[in-house]
Design an enzyme around this catalytic site. Structure first.
Site, PDB file in Angstrom:
ATOM      1  N   CYS A   1      51.023  38.923  41.521  1.00 28.96           N
ATOM      2  CA  CYS A   1      50.680  38.122  42.709  1.00 28.96           C
ATOM      3  C   CYS A   1      49.173  37.862  42.797  1.00 28.96           C
ATOM      4  O   CYS A   1      48.717  37.280  43.766  1.00 28.96           O
ATOM      5  CB  CYS A   1      51.195  38.782  43.983  1.00 28.96           C
ATOM      6  SG  CYS A   1      50.487  40.403  44.290  1.00 28.96           S
TER       7      CYS A   1
ATOM      8  N   ARG B   1      34.634  42.209  42.211  1.00 20.82           N
ATOM      9  CA  ARG B   1      35.209  40.874  42.063  1.00 20.82           C
ATOM     10  C   ARG B   1      34.408  39.787  42.776  1.00 20.82           C
ATOM     11  O   ARG B   1      34.604  38.599  42.524  1.00 20.82           O
ATOM     12  CB  ARG B   1      36.673  40.871  42.530  1.00 20.82           C
ATOM     13  CG  ARG B   1      36.884  41.080  44.008  1.00 20.82           C
ATOM     14  CD  ARG B   1      38.336  41.443  44.323  1.00 20.82           C
ATOM     15  NE  ARG B   1      38.978  40.505  45.233  1.00 20.82           N
ATOM     16  CZ  ARG B   1      40.186  40.695  45.769  1.00 20.82           C
ATOM     17  NH1 ARG B   1      40.882  41.773  45.476  1.00 20.82           N
ATOM     18  NH2 ARG B   1      40.697  39.813  46.574  1.00 20.82           N
TER      19      ARG B   1
ATOM     20  N   ASP C   1      42.445  42.785  42.156  1.00 22.23           N
ATOM     21  CA  ASP C   1      41.864  44.124  42.239  1.00 22.23           C
ATOM     22  C   ASP C   1      41.995  44.889  40.936  1.00 22.23           C
ATOM     23  O   ASP C   1      41.085  45.616  40.545  1.00 22.23           O
ATOM     24  CB  ASP C   1      42.517  44.917  43.379  1.00 22.23           C
ATOM     25  CG  ASP C   1      41.871  44.597  44.711  1.00 22.23           C
ATOM     26  OD1 ASP C   1      40.627  44.600  44.767  1.00 22.23           O
ATOM     27  OD2 ASP C   1      42.589  44.319  45.679  1.00 22.23           O
TER      28      ASP C   1
ATOM     29  N   ARG D   1      50.526  38.222  53.064  1.00 21.13           N
ATOM     30  CA  ARG D   1      49.410  39.072  53.500  1.00 21.13           C
ATOM     31  C   ARG D   1      49.490  39.188  55.024  1.00 21.13           C
ATOM     32  O   ARG D   1      49.583  38.170  55.712  1.00 21.13           O
ATOM     33  CB  ARG D   1      48.076  38.442  53.105  1.00 21.13           C
ATOM     34  CG  ARG D   1      47.802  38.437  51.612  1.00 21.13           C
ATOM     35  CD  ARG D   1      46.413  37.860  51.332  1.00 21.13           C
ATOM     36  NE  ARG D   1      45.959  38.111  49.983  1.00 21.13           N
ATOM     37  CZ  ARG D   1      46.022  37.228  48.990  1.00 21.13           C
ATOM     38  NH1 ARG D   1      46.539  36.038  49.209  1.00 21.13           N
ATOM     39  NH2 ARG D   1      45.557  37.541  47.789  1.00 21.13           N
TER      40      ARG D   1
ATOM     41  N   HIS E   1      35.006  31.265  55.106  1.00 22.59           N
ATOM     42  CA  HIS E   1      36.230  30.679  55.662  1.00 22.59           C
ATOM     43  C   HIS E   1      36.450  29.261  55.137  1.00 22.59           C
ATOM     44  O   HIS E   1      37.572  28.863  54.864  1.00 22.59           O
ATOM     45  CB  HIS E   1      36.147  30.664  57.193  1.00 22.59           C
ATOM     46  CG  HIS E   1      36.286  32.032  57.774  1.00 22.59           C
ATOM     47  ND1 HIS E   1      35.673  32.422  58.937  1.00 22.59           N
ATOM     48  CD2 HIS E   1      36.967  33.107  57.333  1.00 22.59           C
ATOM     49  CE1 HIS E   1      35.984  33.683  59.184  1.00 22.59           C
ATOM     50  NE2 HIS E   1      36.756  34.117  58.228  1.00 22.59           N
TER      51      HIS E   1
ATOM     52  N   GLU F   1      47.425  47.692  41.460  1.00 22.78           N
ATOM     53  CA  GLU F   1      46.092  47.073  41.461  1.00 22.78           C
ATOM     54  C   GLU F   1      44.989  48.100  41.225  1.00 22.78           C
ATOM     55  O   GLU F   1      43.819  47.806  41.419  1.00 22.78           O
ATOM     56  CB  GLU F   1      45.861  46.253  42.736  1.00 22.78           C
ATOM     57  CG  GLU F   1      46.318  46.884  44.015  1.00 22.78           C
ATOM     58  CD  GLU F   1      46.208  45.969  45.230  1.00 22.78           C
ATOM     59  OE1 GLU F   1      45.699  44.845  45.124  1.00 22.78           O
ATOM     60  OE2 GLU F   1      46.623  46.416  46.303  1.00 22.78           O
TER      61      GLU F   1
HETATM   62  C1  PEP Z   1      45.202  41.336  44.271  1.00 24.12           C
HETATM   63  O1  PEP Z   1      44.414  42.279  44.367  1.00 24.12           O
HETATM   64  O2  PEP Z   1      45.460  40.755  43.204  1.00 24.12           O
HETATM   65  C2  PEP Z   1      45.874  40.817  45.473  1.00 24.12           C
HETATM   66  C3  PEP Z   1      46.805  39.891  45.395  1.00 24.12           C
HETATM   67  O3  PEP Z   1      45.472  41.320  46.663  1.00 24.12           O
HETATM   68  P1  PEP Z   1      44.168  40.809  47.490  1.00 24.12           P
HETATM   69  O4  PEP Z   1      43.586  39.658  46.743  1.00 24.12           O
HETATM   70  O5  PEP Z   1      44.679  40.469  48.853  1.00 24.12           O
HETATM   71  O6  PEP Z   1      43.317  42.027  47.463  1.00 24.12           O
HETATM   72 MG    MG Z   2      44.359  43.454  46.195  1.00 27.64          MG
END
Ligand code: PEP
Ligand code: MG
Length: 505
Positions: A470, A433, A423, A264, A166, A399
């Site tokens: 994004c 990741r 992702d 989100r 966090h 993704e």
């Molecule tokens: C992504 O996977 O790039 C994304 C924006 O979603 P998150 O990071 O919330 O999985």
């Molecule tokens: Mg994602």
């Protein structure tokens, strides 16, 4: 990359020594004080869900009951709190549930706050933080972040913690480099520190030549947005913001974002023992669309699962959650819960431009099923005379490799694409990741990823739908340049500071 290098003077955090002093304060007063403090943090924090989770632990009778039991057994109140923290942490770490394990630090943070109040220790050790400080501590807690004047903080250095904690999330949203896993025993307050969170390294009291070289890197880093800006301008790419709260939206729009490309919604579900109702969701989405001041708001439907477990859904444990019930798979498996969210999104669409975006799509069928549920919700709202946008746009996050391979099919049913590189990179490269030993594979400019992106952009162009990015990769100037040249229409960025640099008002 923006927010990864810093130079500043070390400031060592010294916490109270825990000596029990008779401050005359009662246990009940400590609980009321801590609850008030957490509620204030929820209002002001860039990550309110962090403190909502804290508040939930504080308000759970288990904590007060355990402390009272310890007091009845003869312990002094502050001792009873520390013992209760140990007991309950033991219970959390004995469960198989990652959610509870992750709550141990939250519990300790709360108990520390209770003890400090009872012992009359200053509420805020960061009160006199000098400008340009690198805060150095064995460990930092979310409440520490709320107490610091982050405008004075150049970087954070700790021995324990993780960049996905966090504290890490809050630091990133503020563009503050955060390095963990450092032996801080030799550092003194006032030492000059060079901090590089790219490679998780610091240099203590560097030589003049090390400092000069570092300053050159800092200056070069600061010039990068200028190059990025040229590419963005040349290609007519729009700059949107990513957000996880209404506050984030306000900040992104204030910084010049032309819309929100990723809102989100997980914060409504994570750190919450009960599901948010349609009404609760509607009120938040309505505030969110109003905060966009006429710019579009892209609401991503709940992306629960993977690294985001939600206790309110009581999901079975999975051996491989990143390949399990995540995102749209989970939503479609719980249609009643999903429909509450869809209805809330539709109702919010009566207040401004709203788009709905689906995460973790792998099959065309998932998009079709979602559209059918949206139609069902529209019919029920219509029957009840409730207003909504009849032409709500439904888009797909790209993704997974499957989604890019069938992007031509998806493009025939979707109103827009948004590439989630965080992702997409991990699934294309088969590299977790969050696993530093394979981070060398998590490279957005790897040829395999570039081919996947190219395929998606071509499908979108052929179908005449917009395609944005994004994921975090859009904030990396080198990657952003390639993405713009490949033809993406929009970059949705997580850092308000970067948005501001790219879109000066
Ligand atoms: C992504 O996977 O790039 C994304 C924006 O979603 P998150 O990071 O919330 O999985
Ligand atoms: Mg994602």
């Amino acid at each position: 990359m923006e927010g990864t290098l810093a130079i500043g003077k070390a400031w060592i955090l010294l916490r109270g020594n825990g000596a029990w002093e008779q401050s005359g304060r009662t246990l009940e007063e400590a609980f009321v004080h801590e609850a008030g403090r957490l509620k204030a943090y929820i209002k002001d924090s860039p990550a309110p869900e962090v403190f909502s989770a804290h508040l939930e632990i504080l308000e759970d009778p288990l904590l007060l009951d355990t402390i009272k039991k310890n007091v009845e057994e003869g312990m002094a109140p502050s001792e009873a709190i520390k013992a209760a923290a140990d007991e309950i942490s033991g219970m959390f770490s004995d469960t198989d549930d990652e959610y509870f394990k992750a709550r141990i630090d939250d519990l300790k943070d709360i108990c520390r706050g209770l003890v400090e109040y009872l012992e009359g220790i200053s509420d805020n050790p960061f009160e006199n933080l000098p400008e340009g400080t690198v805060v150095v501590a064995p460990k930092l807690f979310p409440s520490d972040m709320a107490k610091m004047d982050l405008g004075k903080v150049k970087a954070l250095v700790t021995s324990k913690g993780s960049s996905t904690s966090h504290v890490g999330i809050i630091a990133r949203s503020k563009g503050i480099p955060f390095v963990t896993g450092i032996d801080i025993s030799g550092i003194q307050t006032g030492d000059l520190l060079l901090v590089d969170s790219n490679i998780s390294e610091i240099v203590v009291n560097p030589t003049d030549s090390q400092t000069e070289e570092f300053k050159d890197r800092l200056a070069a880093g600061n010039k990068i947005p200028e190059k990025m800006k040229q590419t963005i301008l040349r290609n007519g790419v729009k700059i949107f913001g990513n957000a996880s709260s209404v506050k984030d939206i306000e900040e992104a729009i204030r910084s010049g974002a032309e819309g929100i490309g990723l809102f989100r919604t997980e914060f409504l579900f994570l750190g919450n023992n009960r599901l948010p109702s349609e009404e609760e969701q509607y009120l938040i989405y309505r505030d969110a669309v109003e905060a966009c001041q006429g710019y579009p708001l892209t609401i991503r439907t709940m992306d629960i699962g993977g690294d985001k477990p939600a206790p309110c859904l009581d999901l079975p444990k999975e051996d491989n959650p990143f390949l399990g019930m995540r995102g749209i798979r989970l939503s479609l498996s719980k249609p009643d819960i999903f429909k509450d969210q869809i209805r809330a999104i539709l109702r919010a669409s009566a207040h401004g431009k709203v788009r709905m975006m689906i995460p973790m799509v792998t099959r065309l069928e998932e998009l079709k099923q979602t559209k059918a549920l949206v139609e069902e919700c529209e019919a029920s709202l219509r029957a009840s005379g409730i207003c909504f946008d009849n032409e709500l746009e439904i888009g797909v996050m790209i993704e997974t490799p499957a989604a890019s391979l069938i992007s031509d099919l998806l493009a025939s049913e979707a109103c827009f694409f948004s590439i989630g590189t965080n992702d997409l990179v991990q699934y294309v490269m088969a590299a977790d990741r969050g696993n530093s030993s394979v981070s060398y594979l998590c490279v957005p400019l790897d040829e395999a990823v570039v081919r996947a992106v190219r395929m998606v952009v071509e499908s979108a162009k052929k179908a005449g739908i917009p395609v944005g990015v994004c994921g975090e990769a859009g904030s990396d100037p080198e990657v952003a340049k390639v993405l713009c040249e490949l033809g993406v229409d929009c970059l949705s960025l997580g850092s308000p500071a970067l948005i501001k640099e790219l879109r000066p008002l």
